[in-house]
Design a protein around this motif. Structure first.
Motif, PDB file in Angstrom:
ATOM      1  N   SER A  81      22.273   0.246  22.484  1.00 61.58           N
ATOM      2  CA  SER A  81      22.363   1.352  21.232  1.00 61.58           C
ATOM      3  C   SER A  81      23.618   1.115  20.331  1.00 61.58           C
ATOM      4  CB  SER A  81      22.200   2.906  21.614  1.00 61.58           C
ATOM      5  OG  SER A  81      23.119   3.265  22.631  1.00 61.58           O
ATOM      6  N   GLY A  82      24.782   0.796  21.059  1.00 65.59           N
ATOM      7  CA  GLY A  82      26.124   0.515  20.387  1.00 65.59           C
ATOM      8  C   GLY A  82      25.963  -0.872  19.698  1.00 65.59           C
ATOM      9  N   ALA A  83      25.348  -1.925  20.355  1.00 65.98           N
ATOM     10  CA  ALA A  83      25.169  -3.120  19.709  1.00 65.98           C
ATOM     11  C   ALA A  83      24.049  -3.140  18.636  1.00 65.98           C
ATOM     12  CB  ALA A  83      24.611  -4.281  20.657  1.00 65.98           C
ATOM     13  N   ALA A  84      23.012  -2.480  18.665  1.00 63.12           N
ATOM     14  CA  ALA A  84      21.818  -2.212  17.535  1.00 63.12           C
ATOM     15  C   ALA A  84      22.693  -1.564  16.376  1.00 63.12           C
ATOM     16  CB  ALA A  84      20.833  -1.456  18.165  1.00 63.12           C
ATOM     17  N   LEU A  85      23.566  -0.578  16.616  1.00 66.38           N
ATOM     18  CA  LEU A  85      24.067   0.061  15.566  1.00 66.38           C
ATOM     19  C   LEU A  85      24.874  -0.831  14.838  1.00 66.38           C
ATOM     20  CD1 LEU A  85      24.951   2.767  13.873  1.00 66.38           C
ATOM     21  CD2 LEU A  85      26.614   3.079  15.756  1.00 66.38           C
ATOM     22  N   ASP A 100      16.464   2.087  24.826  1.00 66.19           N
ATOM     23  CA  ASP A 100      17.202   2.772  23.941  1.00 66.19           C
ATOM     24  C   ASP A 100      16.589   3.263  22.647  1.00 66.19           C
ATOM     25  OD1 ASP A 100      18.953   2.285  25.962  1.00 66.19           O
ATOM     26  OD2 ASP A 100      20.725   1.418  24.677  1.00 66.19           O
ATOM     27  N   PHE A 101      15.621   2.543  22.141  1.00 66.55           N
ATOM     28  CA  PHE A 101      14.844   3.022  20.779  1.00 66.55           C
ATOM     29  C   PHE A 101      13.275   3.281  21.034  1.00 66.55           C
ATOM     30  CE2 PHE A 101      18.819   1.067  19.706  1.00 66.55           C
ATOM     31  CZ  PHE A 101      19.534   1.794  18.818  1.00 66.55           C
ATOM     32  N   ARG A 102      12.923   3.439  22.239  1.00 66.58           N
ATOM     33  CA  ARG A 102      11.511   3.530  22.408  1.00 66.58           C
ATOM     34  C   ARG A 102      11.058   4.988  22.187  1.00 66.58           C
ATOM     35  NH1 ARG A 102      11.202   0.103  27.932  1.00 66.58           N
ATOM     36  NH2 ARG A 102      11.268  -1.700  27.186  1.00 66.58           N
ATOM     37  N   LEU A 103      11.801   5.962  22.461  1.00 66.93           N
ATOM     38  CA  LEU A 103      11.420   7.513  22.278  1.00 66.93           C
ATOM     39  C   LEU A 103      12.247   7.922  21.135  1.00 66.93           C
ATOM     40  CD1 LEU A 103      12.269   8.658  26.227  1.00 66.93           C
ATOM     41  CD2 LEU A 103      10.140   7.872  25.149  1.00 66.93           C
ATOM     42  N   LYS A 104      11.238   8.771  20.520  1.00 61.49           N
ATOM     43  CA  LYS A 104      11.816   9.447  19.056  1.00 61.49           C
ATOM     44  C   LYS A 104      12.539  10.316  19.447  1.00 61.49           C
ATOM     45  CE  LYS A 104       9.701   6.122  16.728  1.00 61.49           C
ATOM     46  NZ  LYS A 104      10.566   5.135  15.880  1.00 61.49           N
ATOM     47  N   GLU A 105      12.538  11.259  20.331  1.00 62.19           N
ATOM     48  CA  GLU A 105      13.310  12.558  20.591  1.00 62.19           C
ATOM     49  C   GLU A 105      14.514  12.323  21.398  1.00 62.19           C
ATOM     50  OE1 GLU A 105      12.736  14.984  18.605  1.00 62.19           O
ATOM     51  OE2 GLU A 105      10.806  14.295  17.999  1.00 62.19           O
ATOM     52  N   LEU A 123      17.193   6.625  15.776  1.00 64.80           N
ATOM     53  CA  LEU A 123      15.919   6.693  16.662  1.00 64.80           C
ATOM     54  C   LEU A 123      14.607   6.758  15.426  1.00 64.80           C
ATOM     55  CD1 LEU A 123      16.607   9.064  19.722  1.00 64.80           C
ATOM     56  CD2 LEU A 123      16.276   6.637  19.724  1.00 64.80           C
ATOM     57  N   LYS A 124      14.793   7.479  14.608  1.00 64.15           N
ATOM     58  CA  LYS A 124      13.868   7.612  13.473  1.00 64.15           C
ATOM     59  C   LYS A 124      13.831   6.283  12.850  1.00 64.15           C
ATOM     60  CE  LYS A 124      13.159  12.135  14.529  1.00 64.15           C
ATOM     61  NZ  LYS A 124      12.001  12.396  15.408  1.00 64.15           N
ATOM     62  N   GLU A 125      14.809   5.663  12.710  1.00 63.95           N
ATOM     63  CA  GLU A 125      14.548   4.354  11.935  1.00 63.95           C
ATOM     64  C   GLU A 125      13.991   3.189  12.738  1.00 63.95           C
ATOM     65  OE1 GLU A 125      15.757   3.710   9.059  1.00 63.95           O
ATOM     66  OE2 GLU A 125      16.352   5.908   8.705  1.00 63.95           O
ATOM     67  N   ALA A 141      11.113  -4.528   9.398  1.00 65.69           N
ATOM     68  CA  ALA A 141      12.007  -3.610   9.984  1.00 65.69           C
ATOM     69  C   ALA A 141      13.258  -4.223  10.468  1.00 65.69           C
ATOM     70  CB  ALA A 141      11.215  -3.264  11.433  1.00 65.69           C
ATOM     71  N   ARG A 142      14.153  -3.420  10.740  1.00 65.26           N
ATOM     72  CA  ARG A 142      15.703  -4.119  11.266  1.00 65.26           C
ATOM     73  C   ARG A 142      15.851  -3.498  12.497  1.00 65.26           C
ATOM     74  NH1 ARG A 142      19.096  -1.490   6.467  1.00 65.26           N
ATOM     75  NH2 ARG A 142      20.830  -2.057   7.851  1.00 65.26           N
ATOM     76  N   ILE A 143      15.411  -2.627  13.097  1.00 62.62           N
ATOM     77  CA  ILE A 143      15.587  -2.338  14.638  1.00 62.62           C
ATOM     78  C   ILE A 143      14.099  -2.238  15.237  1.00 62.62           C
ATOM     79  CG2 ILE A 143      16.265  -0.639  16.400  1.00 62.62           C
ATOM     80  CD1 ILE A 143      18.727   0.007  14.756  1.00 62.62           C
ATOM     81  N   ILE A 144      13.727  -2.967  16.110  1.00 59.18           N
ATOM     82  CA  ILE A 144      12.390  -2.934  16.778  1.00 59.18           C
ATOM     83  C   ILE A 144      12.499  -2.693  18.310  1.00 59.18           C
ATOM     84  CG2 ILE A 144      10.456  -4.200  17.220  1.00 59.18           C
ATOM     85  CD1 ILE A 144      11.020  -5.870  14.702  1.00 59.18           C
ATOM     86  N   ALA A 145      11.857  -1.415  18.843  1.00 55.49           N
ATOM     87  CA  ALA A 145      11.918  -1.034  20.039  1.00 55.49           C
ATOM     88  C   ALA A 145      10.808  -1.983  20.804  1.00 55.49           C
ATOM     89  CB  ALA A 145      11.878   0.489  20.120  1.00 55.49           C
ATOM     90  N   ASN A 146      11.065  -2.656  21.456  1.00 56.13           N
ATOM     91  CA  ASN A 146      10.106  -3.616  22.234  1.00 56.13           C
ATOM     92  C   ASN A 146       9.496  -2.557  23.193  1.00 56.13           C
ATOM     93  OD1 ASN A 146       9.062  -6.343  21.904  1.00 56.13           O
ATOM     94  ND2 ASN A 146       9.269  -6.376  24.014  1.00 56.13           N
ATOM     95  N   PRO A 147       7.988  -2.267  23.398  1.00 57.86           N
ATOM     96  CA  PRO A 147       7.523  -1.460  24.356  1.00 57.86           C
ATOM     97  C   PRO A 147       7.676  -1.814  25.762  1.00 57.86           C
ATOM     98  CG  PRO A 147       5.749  -1.827  22.700  1.00 57.86           C
ATOM     99  CD  PRO A 147       7.297  -2.862  22.373  1.00 57.86           C
TER     100      PRO A 147
END
Length: 345
Positions: A81-85, A100-105, A123-125, A141-147
């Motif tokens: 998450s820090g690197a993605a930011l 780190d980005f798969r769950l929206k809540e 998370l919403k982005e 997209a700029r951040i993709i959460a691979n499933p």
């Protein structure tokens, strides 16, 4: 495009290298490792060939973003998450193969993964990178959460049923068996050869961290809350996932009509195949490929449907899907460098 792989010495990192080496539109610029800094990757994995001379480097996010247009983050949860930011702020393409980005809540993330998220506002982005459902959202997209690997197999198996409102939203059972490579490169007492050979065992029963991910995505497809019982099992194979899913049918519909709906749902989806009636998918049929094979049977006596799907956990369940996502995000044909045939036997 210059590409960096953070965590290149793991199994998913190795598969990323193998796929991207034959990609016509990218150049491998950076490979990092926490354990093998300074070593050539082909010294760890001679399967890459003797001419592959890239050395593994220590990961520094600023250096990586300065050198690379695309970063694949093959890291454990909590580390991406820090690197993605920072990558998001630099307008780079970040593909996170972790959780780190798969769950929206954020509440779901902190409760299931028991760690702090360094960029909850993103998370919403982030776009959930399942191309068969979110292809349009992945574009640009700029951040993709691979499933996750288990969610990929389960969601692809069940999505057409929920999309068409054919089954109950509760009482769904997902029984998944995975190869040992899903546990990563480092062996432990459970994944050691002596434990795995001639053995199969469930783990994480009713509490596996992929549960909320599967429920989240099936709920979005259904337009209502879906709950599942998920049981993962460790199988004595190197790679592959077989998910057998059970749901109660709520509409008067024939098996032939359901088959037509599956074929329509996955029309023009190059990596999903619906097998002929009576042909059940085998993990070996997808080994080394980005394919997902699916079949189903209506159990009329119990008013249920049984759906089985297979994927290679390291390819469609991880690195292959990540490259598929990169291709779509960059406007490249999604099948580029992913059309290799299955390795069989």
């Amino acid at each position: 495009m210059k590409v960096g792989i953070v965590g290149a010495s793991g199994f998913t990192g190795l598969e990323l290298v193998r796929i991207l080496l034959r990609h016509p539109h990218v150049e491998l610029e950076l490979l990092t490792s926490e354990t093998f800094v300074g070593q050539k990757l082909n010294e760890i994995y001679p399967s890459l060939g003797w001419d592959f001379n890239m050395k593994l480097e220590e990961f520094h996010i600023d250096n990586a973003l300065e050198r690379c247009d695309v970063l694949f983050l093959a890291l454990p949860h909590g580390y991406s998450s820090g690197a993605a930011l920072k990558g998001y702020e630099k307008e780079k393409l970040i593909i996170d193969l972790g959780a780190d980005f798969r769950l929206k809540e954020i509440e779901n993330y902190t409760s299931w993964y028991e760690t702090e998220h360094k960029a909850p506002h993103l998370l919403k982005e982030a776009v959930y990178g399942l191309p068969e459902i979110y292809k349009e959202e992945i574009k640009g997209a700029r951040i993709i959460a691979n499933p996750g690997c288990y969610p990929t197999s389960a969601i692809l198996a069940l999505a057409p049923l929920f999309f068409n409102g054919l089954v109950e939203l509760k009482g769904i059972i997902v029984d998944s068996k995975s190869g040992v490579s899903g546990a990563g490169r480092k062996a432990n007492a459970i994944t050691h050869f002596n434990s795995v050979c001639d053995n199969i065992n469930p783990y994480g029963v009713a509490e596996h961290r992929h549960t909320p991910e599967i429920e989240q995505e099936l709920s979005l497809v259904a337009g209502n809350q879906v709950t599942i019982t998920f049981t993962p099992q460790l199988a004595p194979i190197n790679r592959g996932i077989l998910s057998t899913c059970y749901a109660t049918i709520i509409k008067d519909i024939s098996e032939g009509e359901i088959r037509q709906l599956y074929n329509e749902f996955y029309q023009d989806k190059p990596f999903v195949g619906i097998l002929p009636e009576g042909t059940w998918p085998h993990t070996k049929w997808v080994s080394g490929s980005n394919n997902c094979l699916i079949n189903f049977k209506v159990d009329a006596r119990n008013n249920r449907i049984v759906v089985a799907s297979v994927i290679d956990n390291l390819i469609k369940g991880a690195s292959g899907q990540a490259v598929q996502n990169m291709n779509i995000a960059l406007g490249i044909d999604e099948a580029t460098s992913l059309q290799n045939l299955t390795i069989y036997p």
